[in-house]
Design a protein around this motif. Structure first.
Motif, PDB file in Angstrom:
ATOM      1  N   PHE A   2       6.580 -11.881  -5.061  1.00  0.00           N
ATOM      2  CA  PHE A   2       6.604 -12.338  -3.957  1.00  0.00           C
ATOM      3  C   PHE A   2       8.020 -12.042  -2.997  1.00  0.00           C
ATOM      4  O   PHE A   2       7.947 -11.620  -1.889  1.00  0.00           O
ATOM      5  CB  PHE A   2       6.515 -13.946  -3.682  1.00  0.00           C
ATOM      6  CG  PHE A   2       5.239 -14.305  -3.806  1.00  0.00           C
ATOM      7  CD1 PHE A   2       4.450 -14.563  -2.607  1.00  0.00           C
ATOM      8  CD2 PHE A   2       4.518 -14.737  -5.101  1.00  0.00           C
ATOM      9  CE1 PHE A   2       2.957 -15.062  -2.874  1.00  0.00           C
ATOM     10  CE2 PHE A   2       3.179 -15.113  -5.298  1.00  0.00           C
ATOM     11  CZ  PHE A   2       2.374 -15.179  -4.049  1.00  0.00           C
ATOM     12  N   GLY A   3       9.056 -12.263  -3.860  1.00  0.00           N
ATOM     13  CA  GLY A   3      10.329 -11.929  -3.178  1.00  0.00           C
ATOM     14  C   GLY A   3      10.530 -10.476  -2.873  1.00  0.00           C
ATOM     15  O   GLY A   3      11.571 -10.139  -2.117  1.00  0.00           O
ATOM     16  N   LYS A   4       9.959  -9.460  -3.476  1.00  0.00           N
ATOM     17  CA  LYS A   4      10.013  -8.195  -3.075  1.00  0.00           C
ATOM     18  C   LYS A   4       9.119  -7.723  -1.962  1.00  0.00           C
ATOM     19  O   LYS A   4       9.221  -6.614  -1.519  1.00  0.00           O
ATOM     20  CB  LYS A   4       9.649  -7.630  -4.401  1.00  0.00           C
ATOM     21  CG  LYS A   4      10.574  -7.622  -5.438  1.00  0.00           C
ATOM     22  CD  LYS A   4      12.052  -7.275  -5.151  1.00  0.00           C
ATOM     23  CE  LYS A   4      13.022  -7.476  -6.405  1.00  0.00           C
ATOM     24  NZ  LYS A   4      14.554  -7.091  -6.141  1.00  0.00           N
ATOM     25  N   ILE A   5       8.413  -8.548  -1.706  1.00  0.00           N
ATOM     26  CA  ILE A   5       7.399  -8.191  -0.402  1.00  0.00           C
ATOM     27  C   ILE A   5       7.890  -8.346   0.900  1.00  0.00           C
ATOM     28  O   ILE A   5       8.474  -9.476   1.355  1.00  0.00           O
ATOM     29  CB  ILE A   5       6.156  -8.809  -0.409  1.00  0.00           C
ATOM     30  CG1 ILE A   5       5.320  -8.706  -1.868  1.00  0.00           C
ATOM     31  CG2 ILE A   5       5.226  -8.598   0.610  1.00  0.00           C
ATOM     32  CD1 ILE A   5       4.189  -9.534  -2.060  1.00  0.00           C
ATOM     33  N   ALA A   6       8.412  -7.324   1.647  1.00  0.00           N
ATOM     34  CA  ALA A   6       9.018  -7.269   2.927  1.00  0.00           C
ATOM     35  C   ALA A   6       8.029  -6.904   4.139  1.00  0.00           C
ATOM     36  O   ALA A   6       6.997  -6.427   3.806  1.00  0.00           O
ATOM     37  CB  ALA A   6      10.197  -6.085   2.897  1.00  0.00           C
ATOM     38  N   PRO A   7       8.355  -7.091   5.342  1.00  0.00           N
ATOM     39  CA  PRO A   7       7.720  -6.964   6.357  1.00  0.00           C
ATOM     40  C   PRO A   7       7.092  -5.490   6.512  1.00  0.00           C
ATOM     41  O   PRO A   7       6.150  -4.895   7.229  1.00  0.00           O
ATOM     42  CB  PRO A   7       8.632  -7.316   7.707  1.00  0.00           C
ATOM     43  CG  PRO A   7       9.219  -8.186   7.072  1.00  0.00           C
ATOM     44  CD  PRO A   7       9.464  -7.844   5.667  1.00  0.00           C
ATOM     45  N   PHE A   8       7.966  -4.533   5.999  1.00  0.00           N
ATOM     46  CA  PHE A   8       7.765  -3.227   6.057  1.00  0.00           C
ATOM     47  C   PHE A   8       6.492  -2.845   5.413  1.00  0.00           C
ATOM     48  O   PHE A   8       5.639  -1.990   5.554  1.00  0.00           O
ATOM     49  CB  PHE A   8       8.961  -2.330   5.143  1.00  0.00           C
ATOM     50  CG  PHE A   8       8.704  -0.961   4.738  1.00  0.00           C
ATOM     51  CD1 PHE A   8       8.415   0.160   5.861  1.00  0.00           C
ATOM     52  CD2 PHE A   8       8.214  -0.813   3.528  1.00  0.00           C
ATOM     53  CE1 PHE A   8       8.140   1.294   5.352  1.00  0.00           C
ATOM     54  CE2 PHE A   8       7.551   0.520   2.955  1.00  0.00           C
ATOM     55  CZ  PHE A   8       7.727   1.585   3.877  1.00  0.00           C
ATOM     56  N   HIS A   9       6.294  -3.548   4.114  1.00  0.00           N
ATOM     57  CA  HIS A   9       5.015  -3.389   3.376  1.00  0.00           C
ATOM     58  C   HIS A   9       3.928  -3.688   4.332  1.00  0.00           C
ATOM     59  O   HIS A   9       2.738  -3.004   4.473  1.00  0.00           O
ATOM     60  CB  HIS A   9       5.013  -4.111   2.090  1.00  0.00           C
ATOM     61  CG  HIS A   9       6.012  -3.706   1.153  1.00  0.00           C
ATOM     62  ND1 HIS A   9       7.374  -4.616   0.913  1.00  0.00           N
ATOM     63  CD2 HIS A   9       6.214  -2.683   0.295  1.00  0.00           C
ATOM     64  CE1 HIS A   9       8.032  -3.860  -0.003  1.00  0.00           C
ATOM     65  NE2 HIS A   9       7.288  -2.835  -0.471  1.00  0.00           N
ATOM     66  N   LEU A  10       3.886  -4.890   4.927  1.00  0.00           N
ATOM     67  CA  LEU A  10       2.925  -5.244   5.771  1.00  0.00           C
ATOM     68  C   LEU A  10       2.590  -4.147   7.015  1.00  0.00           C
ATOM     69  O   LEU A  10       1.264  -4.024   7.557  1.00  0.00           O
ATOM     70  CB  LEU A  10       3.018  -6.674   6.417  1.00  0.00           C
ATOM     71  CG  LEU A  10       3.138  -7.664   5.006  1.00  0.00           C
ATOM     72  CD1 LEU A  10       3.334  -8.964   5.546  1.00  0.00           C
ATOM     73  CD2 LEU A  10       1.974  -7.700   4.062  1.00  0.00           C
ATOM     74  N   GLU A  11       3.560  -3.719   7.589  1.00  0.00           N
ATOM     75  CA  GLU A  11       3.586  -2.955   8.634  1.00  0.00           C
ATOM     76  C   GLU A  11       2.796  -1.604   8.175  1.00  0.00           C
ATOM     77  O   GLU A  11       1.915  -1.064   8.751  1.00  0.00           O
ATOM     78  CB  GLU A  11       4.835  -2.517   9.297  1.00  0.00           C
ATOM     79  CG  GLU A  11       5.612  -3.575  10.012  1.00  0.00           C
ATOM     80  CD  GLU A  11       4.951  -4.008  11.236  1.00  0.00           C
ATOM     81  OE1 GLU A  11       3.852  -3.344  11.748  1.00  0.00           O
ATOM     82  OE2 GLU A  11       5.486  -5.096  11.985  1.00  0.00           O
ATOM     83  N   ARG A  12       3.249  -1.120   6.826  1.00  0.00           N
ATOM     84  CA  ARG A  12       2.444  -0.185   6.421  1.00  0.00           C
ATOM     85  C   ARG A  12       1.094  -0.346   6.423  1.00  0.00           C
ATOM     86  O   ARG A  12      -0.005   0.577   6.787  1.00  0.00           O
ATOM     87  CB  ARG A  12       2.922   0.314   5.031  1.00  0.00           C
ATOM     88  CG  ARG A  12       2.371   1.750   4.621  1.00  0.00           C
ATOM     89  CD  ARG A  12       3.241   2.181   3.354  1.00  0.00           C
ATOM     90  NE  ARG A  12       3.287   1.380   2.132  1.00  0.00           N
ATOM     91  CZ  ARG A  12       3.859   1.364   1.138  1.00  0.00           C
ATOM     92  NH1 ARG A  12       4.985   2.426   1.003  1.00  0.00           N
ATOM     93  NH2 ARG A  12       4.009   0.449   0.241  1.00  0.00           N
TER      94      ARG A  12
END
Length: 264
Positions: free
Chosen positions: A51-61
């Motif tokens: 969980f702590g490694k999931i960033a907004p960048f991943h969701l934007e992708r």
């Protein structure tokens, strides 16, 4: 123990905790949709990450990949909602203490407003066609058309919701909160013609005899609309006649006849 919790991956949490609980707590249709959304859009993208490694960048992708794949804005919203629910649940269970990355992601804006509504002639034609096939579906449709009710609101109506003296219906726990709907003379006559059950009995029970409220309108409605050619040549989803068009028709005719928009 803390380190072990911090290393739980999003995928492990979804498959071993979130989805099994979803299957127990939510409707079967909801579980099926959430499991599919996770499997198709989240498992291979963020499933292996803690969980702590999931960033907004991943969701934007993920958003971009879905948009490139011609997925609708509504489907993208559903995936973001599922991700947010998973993070919130993980926080409640003490598995993750941070903020959800969905808070920093721009969500697509939706334009789901139905533009299509039925003329009086079209409405009468539809009701007559439905009555010839299913009196129950005709009664459902008439109540939506005359009282502006969503399908889900009609499905949850019990006989205790009917106030014969006031000529009204109590719409409980609706999408925007409880409210009162008022019966027209045809709507009241239709309800009077139905066999009244016990206070907690559904006015429109499932025909299969199974417990619980109906979850969707009969396919007969869609087939009837097709036979009447109401959607012939229509490609814009907002212009197509669906069961929800009845509610929109109710509001449109009220407005056109001078009713105050705030009241409507």
């Amino acid at each position: 123990e803390r380190a072990e919790k911090e290393n739980v991956t999003f995928g492990d949490f979804m498959t071993k905790t979130y989805l099994p609980q979803c299957k127990l707590d939510k409707k079967a249709k909801t579980y099926t949709i959430e499991e599919m959304l996770y499997r198709l859009h989240l498992a291979d993208t963020i499933g292996a990450l803690p969980f702590g490694k999931i960033a907004p960048f991943h969701l934007e992708r993920i958003k971009k990949d879905m948009a490139d794949g011609k997925k609708s804005d509504r489907t993208i919203q559903y995936v973001l909602q599922l991700t947010r629910q998973a993070f919130n649940t993980a926080r409640k269970l003490g598995i993750y203490a941070g903020e959800s990355p969905t808070n920093a992601v721009k969500w697509p804006k939706l334009d789901n407003m139905k533009l299509r509504y039925l003329s009086i002639t079209e409405a009468e034609t539809l009701l007559a066609a439905l009555a010839a096939k299913s009196q129950n579906l005709h009664d459902l449709s008439l109540l939506s058309l005359h009282c502006g009710l969503r399908f889900g609101e009609i499905a949850k109506l019990t006989w205790s919701c009917v106030n014969w003296d006031a000529g009204s219906l109590a719409i409980l726990d609706a999408k925007t909160g409880s409210r009162t709907a008022y019966l027209t003379a045809p709507a009241r006559a239709m309800l009077k013609s139905r066999k009244e059950g016990k206070p907690n009995d559904f006015i429109f029970p499932k025909r299969s005899g199974k417990k619980g409220a109906m979850d969707q309108a009969s396919k007969v409605f869609t087939d009837t609309v097709k036979e009447l050619k109401f959607n012939l040549g229509v490609t814009d989803r907002k212009q197509k006649v669906t069961f929800h068009t009845l509610r929109h028709t109710f509001a449109t005719h009220l407005t056109n006849n001078g009713a105050d928009l705030n009241a409507v």
